[in-house]
Write a protein that holds these residues in place. Structure first.
Motif, PDB file in Angstrom:
ATOM      1  N   MET A 155      91.486 -33.832  11.701  1.00 14.72           N
ATOM      2  CA  MET A 155      91.854 -32.617  12.424  1.00 14.72           C
ATOM      3  C   MET A 155      91.202 -32.592  13.806  1.00 14.72           C
ATOM      4  SD  MET A 155      93.855 -31.182  10.298  1.00 14.72           S
ATOM      5  CE  MET A 155      94.028 -29.531  11.005  1.00 14.72           C
ATOM      6  N   PRO A 156      91.746 -31.779  14.739  1.00 13.76           N
ATOM      7  CA  PRO A 156      91.142 -31.672  16.071  1.00 13.76           C
ATOM      8  C   PRO A 156      89.653 -31.305  16.035  1.00 13.76           C
ATOM      9  CG  PRO A 156      93.307 -30.683  16.089  1.00 13.76           C
ATOM     10  CD  PRO A 156      93.020 -31.057  14.665  1.00 13.76           C
ATOM     11  N   LYS A 157      89.265 -30.422  15.103  1.00 14.36           N
ATOM     12  CA  LYS A 157      87.849 -30.066  14.984  1.00 14.36           C
ATOM     13  C   LYS A 157      87.013 -31.294  14.650  1.00 14.36           C
ATOM     14  CE  LYS A 157      84.658 -27.341  12.150  1.00 14.36           C
ATOM     15  NZ  LYS A 157      84.533 -26.394  11.005  1.00 14.36           N
ATOM     16  N   ASP A 158      87.524 -32.155  13.745  1.00 10.52           N
ATOM     17  CA  ASP A 158      86.804 -33.378  13.383  1.00 10.52           C
ATOM     18  C   ASP A 158      86.659 -34.292  14.596  1.00 10.52           C
ATOM     19  OD1 ASP A 158      86.750 -32.613  10.619  1.00 10.52           O
ATOM     20  OD2 ASP A 158      88.820 -33.288  10.439  1.00 10.52           O
ATOM     21  N   ALA A 159      87.740 -34.443  15.361  1.00 10.96           N
ATOM     22  CA  ALA A 159      87.706 -35.302  16.550  1.00 10.96           C
ATOM     23  C   ALA A 159      86.696 -34.786  17.563  1.00 10.96           C
ATOM     24  CB  ALA A 159      89.099 -35.382  17.173  1.00 10.96           C
ATOM     25  N   PHE A 160      86.635 -33.475  17.729  1.00  9.00           N
ATOM     26  CA  PHE A 160      85.688 -32.895  18.685  1.00  9.00           C
ATOM     27  C   PHE A 160      84.250 -33.163  18.259  1.00  9.00           C
ATOM     28  CE2 PHE A 160      83.037 -29.343  20.180  1.00  9.00           C
ATOM     29  CZ  PHE A 160      83.232 -29.467  21.556  1.00  9.00           C
ATOM     30  N   ILE A 161      83.969 -33.019  16.982  1.00  4.20           N
ATOM     31  CA  ILE A 161      82.604 -33.267  16.480  1.00  4.20           C
ATOM     32  C   ILE A 161      82.237 -34.737  16.652  1.00  4.20           C
ATOM     33  CG2 ILE A 161      81.173 -33.304  14.394  1.00  4.20           C
ATOM     34  CD1 ILE A 161      82.634 -30.748  13.525  1.00  4.20           C
ATOM     35  N   ILE A 162      83.184 -35.638  16.365  1.00  5.77           N
ATOM     36  CA  ILE A 162      82.932 -37.061  16.596  1.00  5.77           C
ATOM     37  C   ILE A 162      82.658 -37.307  18.077  1.00  5.77           C
ATOM     38  CG2 ILE A 162      83.957 -39.371  16.512  1.00  5.77           C
ATOM     39  CD1 ILE A 162      85.529 -38.415  14.027  1.00  5.77           C
ATOM     40  N   GLY A 163      83.409 -36.631  18.943  1.00  7.43           N
ATOM     41  CA  GLY A 163      83.185 -36.758  20.377  1.00  7.43           C
ATOM     42  C   GLY A 163      81.814 -36.261  20.802  1.00  7.43           C
ATOM     43  N   CYS A 164      81.332 -35.200  20.144  1.00  3.77           N
ATOM     44  CA  CYS A 164      79.977 -34.704  20.446  1.00  3.77           C
ATOM     45  C   CYS A 164      78.923 -35.739  20.057  1.00  3.77           C
ATOM     46  CB  CYS A 164      79.733 -33.390  19.726  1.00  3.77           C
ATOM     47  SG  CYS A 164      80.693 -31.999  20.390  1.00  3.77           S
ATOM     48  N   TRP A 165      79.132 -36.404  18.931  1.00  2.00           N
ATOM     49  CA  TRP A 165      78.227 -37.490  18.546  1.00  2.00           C
ATOM     50  C   TRP A 165      78.193 -38.565  19.636  1.00  2.00           C
ATOM     51  CZ3 TRP A 165      75.139 -38.972  14.324  1.00  2.00           C
ATOM     52  CH2 TRP A 165      75.057 -38.049  13.278  1.00  2.00           C
ATOM     53  N   GLN A 166      79.340 -38.823  20.252  1.00  2.00           N
ATOM     54  CA  GLN A 166      79.425 -39.874  21.263  1.00  2.00           C
ATOM     55  C   GLN A 166      78.508 -39.601  22.452  1.00  2.00           C
ATOM     56  OE1 GLN A 166      82.996 -42.516  23.012  1.00  2.00           O
ATOM     57  NE2 GLN A 166      83.290 -40.344  23.320  1.00  2.00           N
ATOM     58  N   CYS A 167      78.216 -38.340  22.723  1.00  2.00           N
ATOM     59  CA  CYS A 167      77.349 -37.989  23.850  1.00  2.00           C
ATOM     60  C   CYS A 167      75.951 -38.584  23.707  1.00  2.00           C
ATOM     61  CB  CYS A 167      77.254 -36.475  24.001  1.00  2.00           C
ATOM     62  SG  CYS A 167      78.821 -35.681  24.442  1.00  2.00           S
ATOM     63  N   LEU A 168      75.541 -38.888  22.465  1.00  2.00           N
ATOM     64  CA  LEU A 168      74.222 -39.505  22.272  1.00  2.00           C
ATOM     65  C   LEU A 168      74.111 -40.829  23.028  1.00  2.00           C
ATOM     66  CD1 LEU A 168      73.690 -38.935  18.426  1.00  2.00           C
ATOM     67  CD2 LEU A 168      72.550 -37.736  20.301  1.00  2.00           C
ATOM     68  N   ALA A 169      75.250 -41.516  23.197  1.00  2.00           N
ATOM     69  CA  ALA A 169      75.228 -42.833  23.829  1.00  2.00           C
ATOM     70  C   ALA A 169      74.937 -42.764  25.320  1.00  2.00           C
ATOM     71  CB  ALA A 169      76.562 -43.542  23.589  1.00  2.00           C
ATOM     72  N   LEU A 170      74.839 -41.574  25.889  1.00  2.00           N
ATOM     73  CA  LEU A 170      74.423 -41.460  27.280  1.00  2.00           C
ATOM     74  C   LEU A 170      72.964 -41.868  27.457  1.00  2.00           C
ATOM     75  CD1 LEU A 170      76.184 -38.091  28.172  1.00  2.00           C
ATOM     76  CD2 LEU A 170      76.872 -40.395  28.858  1.00  2.00           C
ATOM     77  N   LEU A 171      72.220 -41.890  26.355  1.00  2.00           N
ATOM     78  CA  LEU A 171      70.842 -42.393  26.387  1.00  2.00           C
ATOM     79  C   LEU A 171      70.869 -43.887  26.080  1.00  2.00           C
ATOM     80  CD1 LEU A 171      69.108 -39.525  24.376  1.00  2.00           C
ATOM     81  CD2 LEU A 171      69.030 -39.908  26.852  1.00  2.00           C
ATOM     82  N   PRO A 172      70.445 -44.737  27.004  1.00  2.00           N
ATOM     83  CA  PRO A 172      70.489 -46.180  26.787  1.00  2.00           C
ATOM     84  C   PRO A 172      69.696 -46.591  25.554  1.00  2.00           C
ATOM     85  CG  PRO A 172      69.965 -45.663  29.073  1.00  2.00           C
ATOM     86  CD  PRO A 172      69.872 -44.381  28.316  1.00  2.00           C
ATOM     87  N   GLY A 173      70.327 -47.353  24.691  1.00  2.00           N
ATOM     88  CA  GLY A 173      69.693 -47.751  23.438  1.00  2.00           C
ATOM     89  C   GLY A 173      70.326 -47.076  22.242  1.00  2.00           C
ATOM     90  N   LEU A 174      70.977 -45.934  22.462  1.00  2.00           N
ATOM     91  CA  LEU A 174      71.752 -45.290  21.412  1.00  2.00           C
ATOM     92  C   LEU A 174      73.202 -45.761  21.539  1.00  2.00           C
ATOM     93  CD1 LEU A 174      70.343 -41.641  21.347  1.00  2.00           C
ATOM     94  CD2 LEU A 174      69.783 -43.558  19.854  1.00  2.00           C
ATOM     95  N   SER A 175      73.732 -46.286  20.456  1.00  2.00           N
ATOM     96  CA  SER A 175      75.029 -46.949  20.486  1.00  2.00           C
ATOM     97  C   SER A 175      76.179 -45.963  20.482  1.00  2.00           C
ATOM     98  CB  SER A 175      75.142 -47.881  19.266  1.00  2.00           C
ATOM     99  OG  SER A 175      76.469 -48.312  19.082  1.00  2.00           O
ATOM    100  N   ARG A 176      77.150 -46.191  21.373  1.00  2.00           N
ATOM    101  CA  ARG A 176      78.355 -45.361  21.377  1.00  2.00           C
ATOM    102  C   ARG A 176      79.136 -45.549  20.089  1.00  2.00           C
ATOM    103  NH1 ARG A 176      83.243 -45.109  21.181  1.00  2.00           N
ATOM    104  NH2 ARG A 176      83.244 -47.325  20.728  1.00  2.00           N
ATOM    105  N   SER A 177      79.364 -46.803  19.711  1.00  2.00           N
ATOM    106  CA  SER A 177      80.133 -47.041  18.484  1.00  2.00           C
ATOM    107  C   SER A 177      79.352 -46.579  17.257  1.00  2.00           C
ATOM    108  CB  SER A 177      80.503 -48.525  18.355  1.00  2.00           C
ATOM    109  OG  SER A 177      79.356 -49.346  18.350  1.00  2.00           O
ATOM    110  N   GLY A 178      78.032 -46.754  17.274  1.00  2.00           N
ATOM    111  CA  GLY A 178      77.230 -46.287  16.157  1.00  2.00           C
ATOM    112  C   GLY A 178      77.269 -44.781  16.021  1.00  2.00           C
ATOM    113  N   ALA A 179      77.153 -44.072  17.148  1.00  2.00           N
ATOM    114  CA  ALA A 179      77.187 -42.615  17.107  1.00  2.00           C
ATOM    115  C   ALA A 179      78.534 -42.103  16.616  1.00  2.00           C
ATOM    116  CB  ALA A 179      76.882 -42.052  18.502  1.00  2.00           C
TER     117      ALA A 179
END
Length: 284
Positions: A155-179
């Motif tokens: 659902m769109p809500k699920d996609a948005f939450i996954i996208g929020c996890w992706q923001c962690l990858a803005l810190l070098p060393g935290l993986s975009r694909s992992g997040a």
């Protein structure tokens, strides 16, 4: 940068882009650990970085060409009303999932990279990435949550939450694909579908980065050596990313079929070990 160094960086980029181990973290740590004097912020490094992204993008697009073909044919109405609705739905989900990182990255990425892109801090974030991979699966097992969704039911809500996890990858060393894989698991996807959605999400982002970098280097005068290293890097990174993406999807297909709830554990253990080792070498 020597050709040897370019080849090593391209191989590492190709491996770490699909795997949940932080490609940016490795790009910062590897030269520091090996004492390579490479200025990755130099304008002359940008063509090489751009071509690495282009090679990786082409590799991922080739792995997912059936998905993109289905989406394209659906959007132009070749697959009937249901196919059009499915294609439009997937495009909306990918757009929603990309939005948080675009907004947060546009506002804070430059500051975050300036503050946190020192090798010792990156090593610490890589260790944290490992604990996140291990911790998410441990929490899901403890809560006895099982995969109950696939990409057709996301659902769109699920996609948005996954996208929020992706923001962690803005810190070098935290993986975009992992997040994003962690985010997918918390929304009821199994490892395979979490990885598929993560790698589909990656392609518009890599495309945008490639376009931005291409615009930045439009007026640079490039030597033959830089062009050679950039093209060689693109080929090596692309081929390596293609192999690793295929391996990752097959690995998760196999582990999900066997009911393995710790499929991210090898990557988590690697990140913790690599981060600790890098911190030890750098701090000596």
């Amino acid at each position: 940068m020597s050709t040897y160094q370019a080849v090593i960086l391209a191989i590492v980029q190709g491996i770490t882009e699909p795997f949940p181990v932080s490609s940016l973290g490795h790009a910062v740590l590897l030269p520091a650990v090996l004492h390579w004097h490479i200025d990755e912020h130099s304008p002359l490094f940008l063509p090489f970085l751009t071509m690495l992204h282009v090679g990786t993008l082409l590799a991922l697009a080739s792995v997912f060409w059936k998905d993109w073909k289905t989406i394209f044919l659906g959007l132009i109405g070749r697959l009937g009303p249901q196919g059009r609705d499915d294609a439009l739905r997937m495009c909306i989900l990918l757009a929603i999932a990309t939005l948080p990182a675009v907004i947060v990255g546009g506002l804070f990425e430059h500051r975050l990279r300036q503050v946190f892109a020192t090798p010792l801090l990156v090593a610490g974030f890589l260790v944290l990435n490992g604990f996140l991979l291990l911790g998410t699966e441990w929490l899901l097992r403890r809560a006895r949550l099982r995969a109950n969704q696939n990409l057709d039911t996301l659902m769109p809500k699920d996609a948005f939450i996954i996208g929020c996890w992706q923001c962690l990858a803005l810190l070098p060393g935290l993986s975009r694909s992992g997040a994003t894989m962690n985010g997918g698991l918390t929304r009821g996807l199994d490892h395979l579908n979490a990885a598929r959605f993560s790698l589909l999400m990656a392609q518009p982002i890599i495309l945008a980065a490639s376009v931005k970098e291409s615009w930045q280097i439009r007026n640079l005068s490039l030597s033959y050596e830089i062009l050679y290293q950039s093209l060689l890097g693109a080929l090596i990174a692309g081929f390596t990313a293609w192999l690793c993406s295929k391996f990752l999807l097959k690995f998760f297909h196999h582990t999900d079929a066997e009911g393995d709830t710790q499929a991210l554990a090898p990557f988590g253990i690697y990140c913790i070990s690599a981060g600790c080792l890098a911190a030890f070498v750098i701090s000596r």
